[in-house]
Scaffold this active site. Structure first.
Site, short mmCIF file in Angstrom:
data_model
loop_
_atom_site.label_atom_id
_atom_site.label_comp_id
_atom_site.label_asym_id
_atom_site.label_seq_id
_atom_site.Cartn_x
_atom_site.Cartn_y
_atom_site.Cartn_z
N LYS A 104 0.81 -1.23 0.00
CA LYS A 104 0.00 0.00 0.00
C LYS A 104 0.84 1.28 0.00
O LYS A 104 0.40 2.31 -0.50
CB LYS A 104 -0.95 0.02 1.21
CG LYS A 104 -2.08 -0.98 1.10
CD LYS A 104 -3.05 -0.82 2.26
CE LYS A 104 -4.04 -1.95 2.28
NZ LYS A 104 -5.10 -1.75 3.28
N ASP A 130 -10.04 2.75 2.62
CA ASP A 130 -10.12 1.96 3.86
C ASP A 130 -10.77 2.74 5.01
O ASP A 130 -11.72 2.28 5.64
CB ASP A 130 -8.73 1.51 4.31
CG ASP A 130 -8.16 0.40 3.43
OD1 ASP A 130 -8.94 -0.41 2.92
OD2 ASP A 130 -6.93 0.38 3.26
#
Ligand code: ATR
Length: 281
Positions: free
Chosen positions: A66, A102
């Site tokens: 990420k 997220d």
């Protein structure tokens, strides 16, 4: 041939993302497929260039890539930049744009469960890693009254407290003993650590002795669906939220970035629960 979407991660064998996205494509009638790509640490750069080369329409990015993908993208959305991580890439005519869904996915599930806004809420975050930063950033961008962060290694909470200053949100780092002692100050408690995750299902990141009954206790973990922390919180009369809602919402938000339409989140949730082997959550 339809569009191709993918997941870049390592490992990706147990990922639930291909199932939920492929089902949503079918359901909506979009000609596309979603594939999980297992990308070794040494191939992150090639994988991102591969999105351009192969004209892959969009990707999710998961652990451990990420942060690493960011330097190879053309543009990073503001929220993803503040979080310092990307979980969604959109290929806009060859330009790769990074987003992070997220934290927002979590905030959405929290608001849905609370049925009221967060503006007056005092929150306690357990953990100070990547997941915590995502959740903290989205919460602060949304607007909350106060954020406390507790972490095994307390100084690792400092960057989140600094970020809170930038975003003009009152925040402080507290050690575990302080957090436990003053637990009744908090309306919402969120575990972002892996403590309690299978197979260590008997572990709890915090003692809930001083929890107030009106509190909401959240765990980002979804395996098991009900962690020991959530079981204990329920016993105290608190409302509990597991990690399924966040997972489904981050996927739905990624899907929206790629396709401009909202998928059926109930359907996504059902597939996730089937794959996890649970019937309730
Ligand atoms: P993630 O991206 O899932 O947040 P991470 O960035 O590695 O993963 O962060 C893991 C978090 O879980 C950290 O807050 C870590 O605490 P430390 O900063 O002290 O390492 C926390 N964590 C992991 N295992 C833990 C344990 N056994 N007890 C307490 N905290 C733990």
């Amino acid at each position: 041939m339809g569009k191709v979407f993918g997941l870049l991660g390592h490992p990706v064998g147990h990922s639930m993302s291909p199932n939920i996205h492929n089902d949503a494509f079918n359901q909506i009638g979009i000609e596309a497929t979603y594939h999980a790509f297992d990308v070794g640490l040494e191939f992150v750069k090639e994988a991102v260039h591969g999105i351009r080369a192969l004209q892959i329409a969009g990707c999710n990015v998961t652990v451990p890539h990420k942060v690493a993908v960011m330097e190879y993208l053309d543009e990073i959305d503001e929220e993803a930049r503040l979080i310092g991580a990307v979980n969604t890439i959109v290929n806009q005519d060859g330009k790769l744009i990074g987003y992070n869904t997220d934290g927002r996915g979590f905030v959405q599930s929290l608001i849905e469960e609370l049925n009221e806004d967060l503006k007056d809420k005092r929150l306690l975050l357990i953990g100070a890693g990547g997941a915590a930063r995502g959740v903290a950033t989205a919460l602060m961008l949304h607007g909350i009254r106060h954020l406390a962060i507790t972490n095994r290694t307390l100084e690792k909470a400092d960057p989140i407290v600094q970020l809170a200053k930038t975003l003009k949100t009152p925040a402080k780092a507290v050690d575990r003993a302080q957090a436990e002692k003053s637990l009744d100050e908090y309306d919402v408690i969120i575990n972002t650590t892996s403590v309690g995750m299978s197979p260590n299902v008997e572990e709890v990141p915090l003692d809930l002795g001083n929890l107030k009954r009106e509190a909401v206790v959240c765990d980002l973990i979804y395996n098991p669906l009900e962690t020991k922390l959530l079981k204990l919180a329920k016993k105290e009369g608190a409302t509990t939220i597991n990690g399924v809602g966040m997972f489904v919402n981050q996927a739905a938000l990624s899907f929206e970035h790629w396709n401009g339409v909202t998928p059926d989140r109930n359907r996504m949730r059902k597939i996730v629960l089937e794959q996890l082997g649970g019937t309730t959550c």
